[in-house]
Design a protein around this motif. Sequence first.
Motif, PDB file in Angstrom:
ATOM      1  N   ASP A 150       2.617   7.700   1.980  1.00  0.00           N
ATOM      2  CA  ASP A 150       1.410   7.616   0.709  1.00  0.00           C
ATOM      3  C   ASP A 150       0.006   7.541   1.300  1.00  0.00           C
ATOM      4  OD1 ASP A 150       3.430   7.950  -1.087  1.00  0.00           O
ATOM      5  OD2 ASP A 150       4.057   5.702  -0.792  1.00  0.00           O
ATOM      6  N   ASN A 151       0.043   7.272   2.551  1.00  0.00           N
ATOM      7  CA  ASN A 151      -1.412   7.197   3.119  1.00  0.00           C
ATOM      8  C   ASN A 151      -1.628   8.200   4.241  1.00  0.00           C
ATOM      9  OD1 ASN A 151      -2.109   4.382   2.158  1.00  0.00           O
ATOM     10  ND2 ASN A 151      -0.024   4.173   2.784  1.00  0.00           N
ATOM     11  N   LEU A 152      -1.049   9.207   4.179  1.00  0.00           N
ATOM     12  CA  LEU A 152      -1.254  10.819   5.074  1.00  0.00           C
ATOM     13  C   LEU A 152      -1.926  11.641   4.092  1.00  0.00           C
ATOM     14  CD1 LEU A 152      -0.344  12.019   7.706  1.00  0.00           C
ATOM     15  CD2 LEU A 152       1.475  13.087   6.482  1.00  0.00           C
ATOM     16  N   PRO A 153      -3.568  11.889   4.286  1.00  0.00           N
ATOM     17  CA  PRO A 153      -4.152  12.628   3.667  1.00  0.00           C
ATOM     18  C   PRO A 153      -3.923  14.079   3.947  1.00  0.00           C
ATOM     19  CG  PRO A 153      -5.663  11.537   5.099  1.00  0.00           C
ATOM     20  CD  PRO A 153      -4.050  10.912   5.150  1.00  0.00           C
ATOM     21  N   ALA A 154      -3.909  14.311   5.412  1.00  0.00           N
ATOM     22  CA  ALA A 154      -3.724  15.543   5.706  1.00  0.00           C
ATOM     23  C   ALA A 154      -3.167  15.792   7.039  1.00  0.00           C
ATOM     24  CB  ALA A 154      -5.112  16.279   5.918  1.00  0.00           C
ATOM     25  N   ALA A 164      -1.876  16.997  14.832  1.00  0.00           N
ATOM     26  CA  ALA A 164      -2.915  15.902  14.330  1.00  0.00           C
ATOM     27  C   ALA A 164      -2.421  15.656  13.144  1.00  0.00           C
ATOM     28  CB  ALA A 164      -4.421  16.514  14.558  1.00  0.00           C
ATOM     29  N   PHE A 165      -3.036  14.423  12.713  1.00  0.00           N
ATOM     30  CA  PHE A 165      -2.873  14.062  11.110  1.00  0.00           C
ATOM     31  C   PHE A 165      -4.014  12.935  10.945  1.00  0.00           C
ATOM     32  CE2 PHE A 165       0.192  11.268  13.699  1.00  0.00           C
ATOM     33  CZ  PHE A 165      -0.145  10.117  13.040  1.00  0.00           C
ATOM     34  N   GLY A 166      -4.476  12.745   9.587  1.00  0.00           N
ATOM     35  CA  GLY A 166      -5.131  11.675   9.315  1.00  0.00           C
ATOM     36  C   GLY A 166      -4.404  10.767   8.598  1.00  0.00           C
ATOM     37  N   TYR A 167      -4.989   9.486   8.768  1.00  0.00           N
ATOM     38  CA  TYR A 167      -4.289   8.279   8.228  1.00  0.00           C
ATOM     39  C   TYR A 167      -5.333   7.427   7.491  1.00  0.00           C
ATOM     40  CZ  TYR A 167      -1.121   4.453   7.736  1.00  0.00           C
ATOM     41  OH  TYR A 167      -0.228   3.361   7.415  1.00  0.00           O
ATOM     42  N   ARG A 168      -5.045   6.773   6.307  1.00  0.00           N
ATOM     43  CA  ARG A 168      -5.622   6.002   5.493  1.00  0.00           C
ATOM     44  C   ARG A 168      -5.666   4.691   5.718  1.00  0.00           C
ATOM     45  NH1 ARG A 168      -3.917   7.927   1.135  1.00  0.00           N
ATOM     46  NH2 ARG A 168      -5.629   9.711   0.831  1.00  0.00           N
ATOM     47  N   TYR A 172       0.837  -1.143  -0.069  1.00  0.00           N
ATOM     48  CA  TYR A 172       0.063   0.095   0.024  1.00  0.00           C
ATOM     49  C   TYR A 172       0.848   1.334   0.026  1.00  0.00           C
ATOM     50  CZ  TYR A 172      -3.829  -3.427   0.991  1.00  0.00           C
ATOM     51  OH  TYR A 172      -4.569  -4.309   0.812  1.00  0.00           O
ATOM     52  N   GLY A 173       1.973   1.335  -0.444  1.00  0.00           N
ATOM     53  CA  GLY A 173       2.897   2.434  -0.258  1.00  0.00           C
ATOM     54  C   GLY A 173       3.540   2.716   1.057  1.00  0.00           C
ATOM     55  N   ALA A 174       4.412   3.794   1.004  1.00  0.00           N
ATOM     56  CA  ALA A 174       5.055   3.990   2.131  1.00  0.00           C
ATOM     57  C   ALA A 174       4.070   4.737   3.238  1.00  0.00           C
ATOM     58  CB  ALA A 174       6.215   5.159   1.930  1.00  0.00           C
ATOM     59  N   THR A 175       4.191   4.937   4.436  1.00  0.00           N
ATOM     60  CA  THR A 175       3.371   5.575   5.247  1.00  0.00           C
ATOM     61  C   THR A 175       2.943   6.984   4.964  1.00  0.00           C
ATOM     62  OG1 THR A 175       4.418   4.633   7.203  1.00  0.00           O
ATOM     63  CG2 THR A 175       3.158   6.247   7.645  1.00  0.00           C
TER      64      THR A 175
END
Length: 238
Positions: free
Chosen positions: A9-13, A50-54, A4-7
Amino acid sequence: MRRYGATVDNLPACELVTVDGRTVRADETDNPELFRPLRGSGGNFGVVTAFGYRARPVGPDVVAGQLVFPIEQPADVPPGLPAVMAAAPRELGLLAAVAPAPALPSLPAQAHGRPVLVLVPVHSGEVATARRGIDPLGRPVACLVAAMPWLQANSMLDAVAPYGKRMILRGGCPWRSTPTPSPPCRRTPPPHPRTPAPPPSSVRPNHGRLGAVKAAWDPENLLRLNKDITPESAAPVH
């Protein structure tokens, strides 16, 4: 997980506090020029609060564990490990570390506590075919790889970095985790955060762009105690 890619790559915001006390959001729409460097450059542009994570579906079972190699016998590990991983199925992820040898029955007692090379594979695809991707990693003196629940695999290294210990682990990846490079501008970390080394020529253009972002968001270089990118390194405006 290369699957699923690197970390990043799954950080939307991200939400962060700037050096002048503002709380801002950074994503592909809001402050995109700040969001891209936050995804991996380590340049201290603000304090992320804070951060979002997919999240991605994994498991319920994976094949994971540790492969232990004598540090004196590097030939047991393929010298072209990056090439091996490039040809491996994308379901196979890998960590590598030099650590004290565990007290395993398969290791001689005199080897316990001495440095060894440890590869930590995690295969999130079909359990029945996982060995095809793991076997080319080499001939270990101890193999602790087995099928296990993903939750167990995800806690394998908890003893190394337990909750509350406030550890920082730095490293690199000699192979791409995604078919195309992720947006972050990666660079070689300097030998000491207070004395940044000149970037290699291969990343100098990216380093200049990071310097421009630093100049815009932290012009006095207040946040400088981690992989510093100075405002003075900004690329000239043409």
